[in-house]
Scaffold this motif. Sequence first.
Motif, PDB file in Angstrom:
ATOM      1  N   TYR A 161       0.889  -1.171   0.000  1.00 24.81           N
ATOM      2  CA  TYR A 161       0.000   0.000   0.000  1.00 24.81           C
ATOM      3  C   TYR A 161       0.914   1.205   0.000  1.00 24.81           C
ATOM      4  O   TYR A 161       1.467   1.563   1.038  1.00 24.81           O
ATOM      5  CB  TYR A 161      -0.880   0.025   1.244  1.00 24.81           C
ATOM      6  N   GLY A 216      -2.998  -8.822   7.280  1.00 20.52           N
ATOM      7  CA  GLY A 216      -2.996  -8.920   5.821  1.00 20.52           C
ATOM      8  C   GLY A 216      -3.937  -9.966   5.256  1.00 20.52           C
ATOM      9  O   GLY A 216      -3.875 -10.277   4.066  1.00 20.52           O
ATOM     10  N   LYS A 217      -4.864 -10.467   6.063  1.00 21.48           N
ATOM     11  CA  LYS A 217      -5.782 -11.508   5.579  1.00 21.48           C
ATOM     12  C   LYS A 217      -6.669 -10.972   4.463  1.00 21.48           C
ATOM     13  O   LYS A 217      -6.781 -11.585   3.403  1.00 21.48           O
ATOM     14  CB  LYS A 217      -6.673 -12.016   6.738  1.00 21.48           C
ATOM     15  N   SER A 218      -7.288  -9.811   4.712  1.00 22.29           N
ATOM     16  CA  SER A 218      -8.172  -9.242   3.682  1.00 22.29           C
ATOM     17  C   SER A 218      -7.367  -8.878   2.442  1.00 22.29           C
ATOM     18  O   SER A 218      -7.806  -9.098   1.316  1.00 22.29           O
ATOM     19  CB  SER A 218      -8.882  -8.003   4.211  1.00 22.29           C
ATOM     20  N   THR A 219      -6.207  -8.303   2.662  1.00 24.23           N
ATOM     21  CA  THR A 219      -5.357  -7.935   1.537  1.00 24.23           C
ATOM     22  C   THR A 219      -5.092  -9.154   0.667  1.00 24.23           C
ATOM     23  O   THR A 219      -5.185  -9.096  -0.564  1.00 24.23           O
ATOM     24  CB  THR A 219      -4.027  -7.360   2.061  1.00 24.23           C
ATOM     25  N   HIS A 229     -12.016 -14.846  12.244  1.00 21.84           N
ATOM     26  CA  HIS A 229     -11.396 -14.564  13.540  1.00 21.84           C
ATOM     27  C   HIS A 229     -11.813 -15.599  14.565  1.00 21.84           C
ATOM     28  O   HIS A 229     -11.393 -15.556  15.716  1.00 21.84           O
ATOM     29  CB  HIS A 229     -11.824 -13.175  14.034  1.00 21.84           C
ATOM     30  N   SER A 233      -5.696  -9.042  13.801  1.00 20.59           N
ATOM     31  CA  SER A 233      -6.156  -7.916  13.004  1.00 20.59           C
ATOM     32  C   SER A 233      -4.978  -7.167  12.374  1.00 20.59           C
ATOM     33  O   SER A 233      -3.969  -6.937  13.029  1.00 20.59           O
ATOM     34  CB  SER A 233      -6.953  -6.972  13.907  1.00 20.59           C
ATOM     35  N   GLY A 234      -5.116  -6.850  11.104  1.00 17.48           N
ATOM     36  CA  GLY A 234      -4.087  -6.064  10.437  1.00 17.48           C
ATOM     37  C   GLY A 234      -2.931  -6.883   9.881  1.00 17.48           C
ATOM     38  O   GLY A 234      -1.949  -6.322   9.406  1.00 17.48           O
TER      39      GLY A 234
HETATM   40  N1  ATP Z   1      -6.492   0.781   1.688  1.00 15.41           N
HETATM   41  C1  ATP Z   1      -5.400   0.690   2.449  1.00 15.41           C
HETATM   42  N2  ATP Z   1      -4.456   1.637   2.393  1.00 15.41           N
HETATM   43  C2  ATP Z   1      -3.353   1.569   3.151  1.00 15.41           C
HETATM   44  N3  ATP Z   1      -3.078   0.574   4.007  1.00 15.41           N
HETATM   45  C3  ATP Z   1      -4.000  -0.409   4.130  1.00 15.41           C
HETATM   46  C4  ATP Z   1      -5.205  -0.403   3.356  1.00 15.41           C
HETATM   47  N4  ATP Z   1      -5.913  -1.500   3.670  1.00 15.41           N
HETATM   48  C5  ATP Z   1      -5.179  -2.161   4.599  1.00 15.41           C
HETATM   49  N5  ATP Z   1      -4.035  -1.507   4.879  1.00 15.41           N
HETATM   50  C6  ATP Z   1      -2.983  -1.939   5.820  1.00 15.41           C
HETATM   51  O1  ATP Z   1      -2.512  -3.208   5.429  1.00 15.41           O
HETATM   52  C7  ATP Z   1      -2.366  -4.058   6.536  1.00 15.41           C
HETATM   53  C8  ATP Z   1      -3.205  -5.314   6.332  1.00 15.41           C
HETATM   54  O2  ATP Z   1      -4.578  -4.963   6.336  1.00 15.41           O
HETATM   55  P1  ATP Z   1      -5.736  -6.025   6.116  1.00 15.41           P
HETATM   56  O3  ATP Z   1      -6.997  -5.288   5.974  1.00 15.41           O
HETATM   57  O4  ATP Z   1      -5.344  -6.939   5.043  1.00 15.41           O
HETATM   58  O5  ATP Z   1      -5.726  -6.798   7.524  1.00 15.41           O
HETATM   59  P2  ATP Z   1      -6.678  -7.942   8.050  1.00 15.41           P
HETATM   60  O6  ATP Z   1      -5.812  -9.088   8.418  1.00 15.41           O
HETATM   61  O7  ATP Z   1      -7.760  -8.216   7.097  1.00 15.41           O
HETATM   62  O8  ATP Z   1      -7.277  -7.303   9.374  1.00 15.41           O
HETATM   63  P3  ATP Z   1      -8.716  -7.486  10.027  1.00 15.41           P
HETATM   64  O9  ATP Z   1      -8.707  -8.802  10.714  1.00 15.41           O
HETATM   65  O10 ATP Z   1      -8.797  -6.367  11.027  1.00 15.41           O
HETATM   66  O11 ATP Z   1      -9.724  -7.394   8.946  1.00 15.41           O
HETATM   67  C9  ATP Z   1      -2.773  -3.259   7.754  1.00 15.41           C
HETATM   68  O12 ATP Z   1      -1.599  -2.790   8.375  1.00 15.41           O
HETATM   69  C10 ATP Z   1      -3.568  -2.118   7.197  1.00 15.41           C
HETATM   70  O13 ATP Z   1      -3.384  -0.971   7.991  1.00 15.41           O
END
Ligand code: ATP
Lengths: 282, 255
Positions: free
Chosen positions: B18, B46-49, B208, B43-44
């Motif tokens: 990002y 990178g799962k959603s990413t 989760h 949380s955070g």
């Molecule tokens: N649109 C974005 N722009 C910048 N950074 C982002 C963006 N989306 C996510 N991030 C960052 O990328 C990292 C991974 O985020 P992601 O959403 O993939 O986490 P996650 O594992 O899905 O968390 P959660 O369980 O809270 O959903 C985090 O540090 C987040 O701050």
Amino acid sequence: MKKRFSQRIGFGILWLCMAATLFFLGSIIYFIVVRGAGVFSWQFLTDVPRKSMTAGGVAPAIAGTVYLTMGAMVFALPLGIACAIYLNEYSPRGFIVNIIRMSINNLAGVPSVVFGLFGLALFVKSFKFGVSILSGSLTLGILVLPLIISAAQEALMAVPQSLREASLALGATHWQTIKRIVLPNALSGILTGAILSIGRIAGETAPILFTAATFYNRGFPKSIFDEAMALPYHIYALMTEGTHPDQQTAIAYGCALILLLLVLAISASAIIIRQRQRRFHA
Amino acid sequence: MHEKMNAKMEAREINFYYGAVRALKNINMSITGNTVTAIIGPSGCGKSTFIRLLNRMHELVAGSRVEGHVYLDGKDILDPTIDAVDVRRSVGMVFQKPNPFPKTIFENISYGLTVNNVRDKDYIEAKVVESLKKAALWDEVKDRLKDNALRLSGGQQQRLCIARCLAVGPEVLLFDEPCASLDPISTGKIEELMLELKKNYTIVIVTHNMQQAARVSDTTGFFLMGELIEFGKTQDIFTAPKNKQTEAYITGRFG
Ligand SMILES: Nc1ncnc2c1ncn2[C@@H]1O[C@H](COP(=O)(O)OP(=O)(O)OP(=O)(O)O)[C@@H](O)[C@H]1O
Ligand SMILES: [Mg+2]
């Protein structure tokens, strides 16, 4: 004790400010109704001016105002919505787009007489449209464009991102998503914004001064290349020219009342559309 | 492209940014067809990413950048010459918050067909019924297909979103915390549904909820700070994790 006292004073001042505002608003409406209602009649609304504007009606001016505002909307609404879609849905967020946004906002602050001069130079002279409904509509349209763009942008921004994602994830293209999801959900917001801006331009005088308005017309305009009377300019003319100030002043207040009612009706319809939409989505 | 075996999807040396922030670090993962793969991690991490990468939804984020390959049946879907629209037709996604369109139930399901230029009314109708049945929602909505979808309960809305996804005819289904906003009964229904869907689809789910991962998945991947720490059979991960951090996370001794 002391805390409560200062809170009271604070509330008191706020209340006074609000009361003063209401007072001015109320007295505007009161004055115009009281002074304008006297000349109101069916003839006033439907007849042409007679006896060098001391009798008869103001129908051509009403028609002119309606034509000019409608013309402006026909021109500005599609253009404004298209711009808003581009800025909100397509353009990469960056330096240049920020500058475009800023320019559009600044455009909204330009004095309306400047738009009038611009319309005179471009539409009346360069494009040779002459002093006409067409020139006046285009000038008013440019004046109202920034309002429509920002209203449309707000409405587009209010469409949840999750709906866009849902659509794209189903294999819809960007354009299909805009057409079938974003626009239908933003439509009522766009329309209310547009309707409110109609109210804004219906009363504008300066932009049509050099581009469309005429002091006196025997009848109604026959094409978009004709000059037209318009309510705000008619008020101005009645108050500054002519030889029967007393009768003319009364008619001017009558015109003001019509304008006021027009704008109120327009705002009311915007509110109704918004309420309807809320009910549907709830 | 060498040791693909029967992987339905395969991520190879994925790095994701990002802007300047590196959100995924050198991820390799192989997803077998007709299985459920759970992605877990704090949380955070990178799962959603990661999961959004699998159907190119990451492209919606301006300023993001990806390196590496994601293969679907051996074809690299990150290849810029491949249209994201086609990828998303094969790889569907259900989101954390149910997001039905403010349209009728019927229109919600038929939307994915009509945007893909299906015009045959009978076919669309048959598909709507079939999809609602597959998503275990048919009995609850068969008499109210013309109702606004927003009037359904949260759990029903989520199953509607699943049905909407199925109608397009995907092969892989991605779920990003699909039960996060649902009550236990609705959650149970969705879990049941996943076990059923697995017969015909390949499923990846972010969750989760450790019990949920244990209940529905065959394979589990544990992410931590953008890295895939451990990846293997769900049973092994939950009974005998190889990594200390994995163990700490699944036993709840971790943030
Ligand atoms: N649109 C974005 N722009 C910048 N950074 C982002 C963006 N989306 C996510 N991030 C960052 O990328 C990292 C991974 O985020 P992601 O959403 O993939 O986490 P996650 O594992 O899905 O968390 P959660 O369980 O809270 O959903 C985090 O540090 C987040 O701050
Ligand atoms: Mg997430």
